[in-house]
Every structure is written in C-alpha cells, then in structure tokens.
Design a protein around this motif. Structure first.
Motif, PDB file in Angstrom:
ATOM      1  N   GLN A 158       0.825  -1.201   0.000  1.00  0.00           N
ATOM      2  CA  GLN A 158       0.000   0.000   0.000  1.00  0.00           C
ATOM      3  C   GLN A 158       0.863   1.256   0.000  1.00  0.00           C
ATOM      4  OE1 GLN A 158      -2.950  -0.365  -0.657  1.00  0.00           O
ATOM      5  NE2 GLN A 158      -4.220   1.345   0.020  1.00  0.00           N
ATOM      6  N   ARG A 159       1.940   1.235   0.755  1.00  0.00           N
ATOM      7  CA  ARG A 159       2.845   2.391   0.754  1.00  0.00           C
ATOM      8  C   ARG A 159       3.424   2.621  -0.642  1.00  0.00           C
ATOM      9  NH1 ARG A 159       4.620  -0.239   5.636  1.00  0.00           N
ATOM     10  NH2 ARG A 159       3.808   0.844   7.476  1.00  0.00           N
ATOM     11  N   ALA A 160       3.760   1.525  -1.335  1.00  0.00           N
ATOM     12  CA  ALA A 160       4.305   1.648  -2.686  1.00  0.00           C
ATOM     13  C   ALA A 160       3.263   2.216  -3.644  1.00  0.00           C
ATOM     14  CB  ALA A 160       4.793   0.289  -3.181  1.00  0.00           C
ATOM     15  N   LEU A 161       2.018   1.770  -3.504  1.00  0.00           N
ATOM     16  CA  LEU A 161       0.954   2.285  -4.348  1.00  0.00           C
ATOM     17  C   LEU A 161       0.708   3.767  -4.083  1.00  0.00           C
ATOM     18  CD1 LEU A 161      -1.606  -0.674  -4.165  1.00  0.00           C
ATOM     19  CD2 LEU A 161      -0.335   0.071  -6.187  1.00  0.00           C
ATOM     20  N   LEU A 162       0.693   4.135  -2.807  1.00  0.00           N
ATOM     21  CA  LEU A 162       0.491   5.536  -2.445  1.00  0.00           C
ATOM     22  C   LEU A 162       1.602   6.419  -3.012  1.00  0.00           C
ATOM     23  CD1 LEU A 162      -0.667   4.972   1.232  1.00  0.00           C
ATOM     24  CD2 LEU A 162      -2.022   6.125  -0.529  1.00  0.00           C
ATOM     25  N   ALA A 163       2.827   5.925  -2.933  1.00  0.00           N
ATOM     26  CA  ALA A 163       3.962   6.689  -3.455  1.00  0.00           C
ATOM     27  C   ALA A 163       3.878   6.829  -4.969  1.00  0.00           C
ATOM     28  CB  ALA A 163       5.272   6.011  -3.048  1.00  0.00           C
ATOM     29  N   ALA A 164       3.493   5.724  -5.636  1.00  0.00           N
ATOM     30  CA  ALA A 164       3.393   5.775  -7.098  1.00  0.00           C
ATOM     31  C   ALA A 164       2.285   6.724  -7.537  1.00  0.00           C
ATOM     32  CB  ALA A 164       3.128   4.370  -7.646  1.00  0.00           C
TER      33      ALA A 164
ATOM     34  N   THR B 225      -5.735   5.078   3.032  1.00  0.00           N
ATOM     35  CA  THR B 225      -4.574   5.508   3.805  1.00  0.00           C
ATOM     36  C   THR B 225      -4.101   4.348   4.668  1.00  0.00           C
ATOM     37  OG1 THR B 225      -5.909   6.256   5.666  1.00  0.00           O
ATOM     38  CG2 THR B 225      -5.494   7.854   3.884  1.00  0.00           C
ATOM     39  N   ILE B 226      -2.896   4.449   5.187  1.00  0.00           N
ATOM     40  CA  ILE B 226      -2.385   3.390   6.055  1.00  0.00           C
ATOM     41  C   ILE B 226      -3.285   3.204   7.286  1.00  0.00           C
ATOM     42  CG2 ILE B 226      -0.443   2.620   7.467  1.00  0.00           C
ATOM     43  CD1 ILE B 226      -0.072   2.336   4.396  1.00  0.00           C
ATOM     44  N   PRO B 227      -3.767   4.273   7.939  1.00  0.00           N
ATOM     45  CA  PRO B 227      -4.715   4.071   9.044  1.00  0.00           C
ATOM     46  C   PRO B 227      -6.017   3.398   8.600  1.00  0.00           C
ATOM     47  CG  PRO B 227      -3.724   6.235   9.210  1.00  0.00           C
ATOM     48  CD  PRO B 227      -3.312   5.681   7.888  1.00  0.00           C
ATOM     49  N   GLU B 228      -6.524   3.751   7.407  1.00  0.00           N
ATOM     50  CA  GLU B 228      -7.736   3.097   6.896  1.00  0.00           C
ATOM     51  C   GLU B 228      -7.498   1.618   6.642  1.00  0.00           C
ATOM     52  OE1 GLU B 228      -9.977   6.736   4.497  1.00  0.00           O
ATOM     53  OE2 GLU B 228      -8.485   5.513   3.457  1.00  0.00           O
TER      54      GLU B 228
END
Length: 595
Positions: A30-36, A50-53
């Motif tokens: 998910q972090r990679a997707l958010l960054a992309a 989001t990471i909290p979601e």
C-alpha cells in the motif's frame, strides 16, 4: 508494474497463516501504491486507502481466522462508482465527489467475508465508455503496452488486478464494462445475471441494466467472490433471488458463434480468433455458426435509443447545474437522453422484446454463445481521434447482452501475434453463470480449486465422491459424463483415510480405506441422475464399491471405498495427497528412464 507474488486468493490466504508476514506485505504494497500515485504513476487509482484506513480493516479481522472467513485478508479494489464507507465516490468527476457513510451492499458482503479494500479505481466518467480514456484522473496504463487502451469503463479495476496490486476487483457492466477490460488485461471478467449481485450503493448508469462485475485471475477466484457477493438484497428493486436449480455442464459443451464476424479492419484480432478456433477444433469442440442479425439489431438501442435517457435520469440535476464538469464526450452522450420521448421509449421496448425472443430462441439449442470479447484493440491515439466510433466498435459483441437478460464470462485466450492479450466471451442464458464457469474451465483446462464453493444438488440427483480414475480428465471420467453427471465440488476427505494403488488393475485404480490416523485425500463430488446410478454401479468392479465418505467440511456423501482384502500387494500412496499426483509421479519416473 507490481510483482506477481501472492496476487491471487489462495496465495493471499496462505500468507495469512503467518499474520505478521501478511500484514507487513499488505502495508508495504500500500505504501508503494500511495507513493506511485503521488508521483503520478498509478492512474488506475482515484483514491487509495490511507495506512490508518488499511490498518483499521486489518484490526477488524483479529477476532477471526482464515478458516472462519472465505476471503480473509484478501486485498481487492472497487470501481469508483460503488460506495465504500469513508472513501470518496467520484465516478471520475471531481465536482461530483461525496463521501458515503455506508458501504454498498456488495462491499458490505465482501467486508464481512474478510476482504480488505485497497481503494477506489479509475473509470470512464460516470461509467460511460468501454475504452478507459474518458477520465480527468489520467488514463490507466495498459500493462501489456502503454500505447493501447486499457478498456473501460472499469479500466482501473482491471489494471489493478492485472498488475497484481489486488487479488480481485469489482467493476460494473452495462454495455460490456466488465468484459472488454478483462480481454485487454488478460483477466477473467464475470458479468453475472442481472440482479444476482445487488446494485444498492452503486451510482446508476442505466439502472434497469446495470450489473456489478468481478475481475480475477482465474474462473475459480471469480466464482469464490461471486459466492460471497451474489447474495439477494431485498432492498434492491432490481435484485432477484437465484433459483435453486441452475444449469451446469454435462458432457461436451454445445457452443455457437456468429457468422460472419465483423473485425472493423483489425486483422491481428481476426488472426488471434482463428488461432483460438483452430485450437478448439483440435480439442474436438466445434462451433456451430448462427445468424447474428437479431443480436446486432438489439445492440444499437443501448446508445442509439431511449436507454441513454436512463443515464440522464441518474445525473439529471448534476448535468443541469454543472454541465461543464462532465467530460465532453460523456456530456454529449448523457445529454442526448433529452432527445427521446415516452412514446420513443415504449416503441423501443416493444422492439427489444421482439428481438429478445428471437435471441433466446437462437440460443436454445446451445450451452453458450462464444464471441471475441472485442473485435478491435485500438491505440489510445486512435481512440482519442475518433472517440465515438472507436468506442462503438468495442461494444459490438457486448452491447446486446444486458438488454437480452443474458449472463456472460470473459476469459483469456491465446496472445495476439504482437504479444497483446486476446480474449473470448462466453454468453449464456439467464442464470447460466455456473454453466459458463464450467465451460470456461473445459476450454482453458483450469481445474476446480478445492475452495471453489460447491454447486447445489438438484432434485432427482445423488452426490457421489470419486477418488481415482473417475476424476476429471482421468480415463474413466466418461462413465460419469456419459450418464449426465456434473461436477459439484473439488474437495478433500476428512483427515482419516489412506490411499493405495491396487495391484494388477488397468487402468490403474486406487483403494481408499478409512483409518483414524490417516490423512485428507483429494476427491471430486459429482451429481448423477438417480436413474443412472444403478447403471453406474454395474461398472464398478470388486473389490471396489460405494460406501459413506466423510468430507473435509464434516458432511458425509456416497463415495468409492475399498474392501481390505484388495490391499494385498497394493502400494500405499497416501503421501501424494491424491490420485492425480501419484499418476503424475509415475509419468515423471517413466520419462526420466528414457532421458
């Protein structure tokens, strides 16, 4: 492009046997997707959790285990015209955005089954289009060649699964939006019978025709999602409870196709279709050719008739107040709904019903109609140059399906000569969803996963578990299919059996013996018409017979057992877990001797 590890349902469920590893991989992805997405390189997504979601969804599973929930911890994506509580719904129009407090009915079902929503995916705005370019959020990149369209309107949902970011996804399908992107992304696209999956909480395109669709890497995965998603919703005016008895495949499928087939000049698509047909003929499966006239006469009503007014009905207030916020091509299509009167609507409905009668009569002798999922595979540049005409071509073999109240399943076929994916679509009668899945497996060679939900037993049938030469694809399977047998389920016995290879049997036959200290053995459960059972029994030689077997889920079923006297000279093969694996070991050993 995402990596291919742990991208299907089985792989994700297996990873959750080590919860810490699964959570870490999910959060890392998910972090990679958010960054992309932040860098502008992930146009398949409109909103990512989001990471909290994401963490909140993971935490909600802590009181359950993978054995409790069929989709435990499996990440999936949702087309952004379907509501997910707390995530914005935009339908690819920023000015239309709102954040719902409740899940759509289908999302709530998936959440309760343990699935984890990664976010909302891009689409042709207001689900109006089949190509994927009509969006202000950037055109999702086709993973096989960025010059070509990803298909739409469920473009982001298909690309997210094709890239391996999600194990499956939800789309919608009114004119082919759950099928065309599947064909362009080498996926399975399941467009169920209308009303099987609730559209409560889904922004309508044409409310009387809309379906929620499923993208997956395999037919089995799509069926597993459908088993959860396909729950009757009494609050959905267009929802329909599925009948208890639905058709499934018995014997060789009876298939039809159109003659002639229009390719709009795309000779590469045409050649791929011919290659696929040649392969089908090599399997001994012929396609009967039927007249496409009534099908193709019905299709233009979807965009060239008063059903366009349904699109306007869904957006009437917004289109009146903020017309400039709507994509120019979408606006042209939606506002054309003003051109039709109530009289036009009734005339078109009379025409539709007359054509539907002809269509159902034409399909009556067959199990399914098979067509190319799309007759063309255009580039983005070609689509942008001629957006209406090119889009119309994409829907040539999809537009009539929902108007006809038919079911459909898009499946991957052989690649084109240029390496791009090519797909075909199976089209069946109302409630033929399971039948299409059976046919799809017969055409692709996909085996039934033990986790695929069992089909219901119909009246007048009896369930029989087989363990050896009667399994699908094995030498004696014809003894079941020739008697009208149909596969209900691939599963295992309870962990209390031993498997033996009996001596001096041709073809090789197994013996299954109860032993509390034994293991689980792979079996298939078949349905046989009761009158055929006596005839089947006559072909079972001693010391084999039918008795009662206990299955992994605790149910009991009639199945093959072996008398203890037959074990003299037999070799125990329990460690292989099933008869197929043992037979394959013999073939491997024989091949090694000749090397």
């Amino acid at each position: 492009m995402m990596d291919d590890d742990n991208r299907n349902i089985d792989q994700w469920r297996a990873l959750w046997q080590q919860p810490e590893a699964a959570i870490e991989q999910l959060l890392t992805r998910q972090r990679a997707l958010l960054a992309a997405k932040e860098a502008g390189g992930a146009a398949e997504w409109i909103h990512l959790a989001t990471i909290p979601e994401l963490q909140a969804q993971i935490d909600a599973l802590k009181d359950s285990t993978p054995d409790d929930l069929p989709l435990y911890g499996v990440p999936y994506a949702v087309k952004d015209n379907i509501d997910v509580a707390g995530m914005p719904t935009t339908a690819a129009c920023p000015e239309f955005a709102h954040t719902p407090t409740d899940d759509a009915f289908v999302v709530a079902k998936l959440r309760a089954a343990g699935a984890i929503c990664l976010g909302k995916t891009n689409l042709d705005q207001f689900a109006t289009g089949l190509n994927g370019t009509r969006t202000p959020y950037g055109i999702p990149v086709n993973p096989f060649n960025e010059d070509y369209v990803p298909g739409g309107s469920s473009s982001g949902s298909a690309v997210a699964v094709s890239l391996g970011a999600a194990a499956f996804s939800l789309g919608t399908d009114t004119a082919g939006s759950g099928r065309v992107p599947a064909g362009f992304n080498r996926l399975v696209g399941l467009k169920p019978t209308r009303g099987l999956i609730s559209t409560s909480g889904v922004l309508p395109a044409c409310r009387s025709l809309d379906c929620v669709s499923i993208f997956a890497h395999s037919i089995g995965d799509a069926e597993r999602v459908l088993a959860v998603a396909g729950s009757f919703d009494p609050a959905d005016p267009y929802g329909r409870p599925a009948p208890e008895q639905r058709p499934t495949l018995t014997g060789t499928p009876r298939l039809a196709t159109f003659a002639p087939i229009e390719w709009f000049g795309d000779t590469i698509q045409q050649a791929a279709w011919q290659t696929w047909r040649d392969g089908l003929a090599a399997q001994g499966i012929e396609l009967a050719e039927i007249d496409p006239t009534p099908f193709l006469a019905l299709a233009p009503l979807l965009y060239g008739g008063p059903w366009v007014a349904e699109r306007l009905a869904a957006l009437e207030t917004f289109a009146a107040e903020q017309p400039e916020a709507i994509h120019p091509v979408v606006r042209q299509i939606v506002l054309s709904g003003k051109n039709y009167s109530a009289v036009d609507t009734f005339k078109a409905e009379y025409q539709r019903m007359a054509l539907v009668r002809q269509i159902h009569d034409a399909l009556a002798p067959f199990d399914a109609l098979v067509v190319p999922t799309s007759p063309t595979f255009p580039t983005v540049a070609a689509m942008l140059a001629e957006p209406i005409q090119r889009n119309s071509e994409l829907g040539h073999y999809t537009n009539f399906v929902n108007l006809s109240d038919l079911s459909a399943l898009a499946i991957p076929a052989n690649p084109r000569s240029d390496g791009l994916p090519f797909g075909v679509t199976l089209i069946g009668k109302t409630w033929a969803d399971s039948l299409l899945a059976d046919i799809g497996r017969a055409l692709t060679g996909e085996t039934v996963s033990p986790d695929t939900p069992p089909k219901p037993l119909s009246k007048g049938e009896i369930a029989v578990a087989v363990v050896g030469a009667h399994l699908s694809g094995m030498p004696l399977n014809h003894q079941l299919t020739s008697r009208g047998g149909r596969l209900l389920q691939a599963t295992t016995t309870a962990p209390s059996y031993r498997l033996y290879a009996l001596a001096n049997t041709t073809p090789p036959k197994p013996g299954l013996v109860f032993d509390p200290a034994g293991a689980a053995i792979i079996v298939e459960v078949w349905a046989l018409p009761r009158p055929a059972l006596a005839d089947f029994l006559e072909e079972i030689p001693a010391p084999l017979g039918l008795g009662t077997l206990s299955l992994a889920d605790g149910t009991e079923v009639t199945g093959f057992v072996c008398e203890p006297r037959a074990l003299e000279g037999a070799a125990e093969v329990t460690s292989f877990g099933g008869w197929r694996a043992y037979i394959q070991s013999l073939k491997t050993a024989a091949g090694a001797k000749h090397v």
